[in-house]
Write an enzyme that holds these catalytic residues in place. Structure first.
Site, PDB file in Angstrom:
ATOM      1  N   ASP A  72      36.653  47.427 -16.842  1.00 14.09           N
ATOM      2  CA  ASP A  72      35.635  46.639 -16.157  1.00 14.09           C
ATOM      3  C   ASP A  72      35.934  46.489 -14.673  1.00 14.09           C
ATOM      4  OD1 ASP A  72      37.842  44.903 -16.528  1.00 14.09           O
ATOM      5  OD2 ASP A  72      36.897  43.966 -18.252  1.00 14.09           O
ATOM      6  N   ASP A 141      38.278  33.026 -26.094  1.00 15.73           N
ATOM      7  CA  ASP A 141      37.060  32.974 -26.912  1.00 15.73           C
ATOM      8  C   ASP A 141      36.825  34.269 -27.680  1.00 15.73           C
ATOM      9  OD1 ASP A 141      36.361  34.659 -24.859  1.00 15.73           O
ATOM     10  OD2 ASP A 141      34.658  33.471 -24.146  1.00 15.73           O
ATOM     11  N   HIS A 143      36.783  37.414 -26.537  1.00 21.65           N
ATOM     12  CA  HIS A 143      36.100  38.540 -25.905  1.00 21.65           C
ATOM     13  C   HIS A 143      37.082  39.650 -25.544  1.00 21.65           C
ATOM     14  CE1 HIS A 143      37.178  36.529 -21.987  1.00 21.65           C
ATOM     15  NE2 HIS A 143      37.325  37.791 -21.616  1.00 21.65           N
ATOM     16  N   GLU A 148      31.409  39.164 -23.733  1.00 29.01           N
ATOM     17  CA  GLU A 148      31.508  37.745 -24.037  1.00 29.01           C
ATOM     18  C   GLU A 148      30.907  37.434 -25.410  1.00 29.01           C
ATOM     19  OE1 GLU A 148      33.216  36.155 -21.951  1.00 29.01           O
ATOM     20  OE2 GLU A 148      32.622  36.430 -19.873  1.00 29.01           O
TER      21      GLU A 148
END
Length: 263
Positions: A72, A141, A143, A148
């Site tokens: 990314d 979380d 991801h 996400e």
């Protein structure tokens, strides 16, 4: 799926670096048939990169015929910004190994056409025959990359808006000022990662324990994109003791038992 449990982060980094180096060496890559790595940024892979760089210095592994694709990049910050993922990779890894500039691929968050940039990134991966091993970390979380909670498990490289949790977590790299953190990023998709021949995900510390539980024991869900690793024929989670805090005792003991003697 393999769950590799190590005592602490240093042992995670050592195990993973040795695993990657062995995979490269076993492949005996050439210019015509390179070994292709998918790579992450963030604090989790730093130890792995440091060990691989040292192994390269000692000529225990070469990156001369390795092609890389990063997961990314932020949208809208200059390539030479100290917190761009271009800068991160050059500072922490690429400048320390014998990799060719032409073999490095990182998404351009300043491209004039971001959709085209993402499409061409996928095409480049296909052109080299796909990714042999995708290394990644996981967010608190669950991801992976910037996929996400709620991201499609069939997703491909695209632009994503970052959640408040991710922005707050990354603010530590921007002087603890969340307003300075870019709110959008380009990211490979969950399916892009899972198309790799092998996927190795790292998780360290108690803050990652819930994500590890969802990856190992819970149902596959787009709310915890790391759980997609359950579907991969060669998925590996490398975790430390603290990251196992939410696993059932039976699960913990089972994976320790079946990994005895494995490398």
């Amino acid at each position: 799926m393999r769950l590799i449990i190590q005592p602490d982060y240093n042992r995670i980094a050592t195990w993973t670096a040795n695993y990657i180096a062995r995979k490269i060496n076993d492949a005996q890559p050439t210019a015509q048939r390179p070994y292709v790595l998918g790579l992450p940024t963030g604090s989790t892979p730093l130890g792995v990169y440091a060990i691989l760089a040292e192994m390269n210095r000692q000529k225990l592994v070469s990156f001369e015929h390795v092609v890389t694709f990063n997961m990314d990049e932020y949208v809208g910050i200059p390539v030479n910004h100290e917190q761009s993922y271009h800068s991160f990779m050059w500072k922490n890894f690429f400048s320390k190994i014998d990799i060719h500039l032409a073999n490095i691929h990182i998404l351009d968050g300043n491209a004039s056409n971001l959709e085209k940039e993402c499409e061409e990134y996928e095409a480049k991966i296909l052109a080299v025959g796909g990714i042999d091993l995708f290394l990644g970390g996981v967010g608190v979380d669950g991801h992976i990359a910037f996929n996400e909670p709620g991201s499609s498990l069939a997703s491909r490289t695209r632009q994503k808006s970052l959640t408040t949790d991710t922005i707050l977590a990354n603010s530590r790299f921007f002087g603890n000022e969340s307003k300075h953190v870019p709110h959008k990023a380009l990211t490979v998709g969950v399916a892009t990662i899972m198309d790799a021949k092998e996927v190795v995900i790292l998780a360290s510390g108690h803050s990652k324990a819930r994500a590890v539980r969802h990856a190992v024991e819970e149902s596959i869900s787009h709310q915890w994109t790391v759980s997609a690793i359950q579907m991969h024929p060669k998925g590996v989670l490398v975790v430390d003791e603290e990251a196992c805090d939410e696993l059932m005792v039976g699960t913990y003991k089972y994976f320790l038992d079946i990994e005895k003697g494995n490398i």
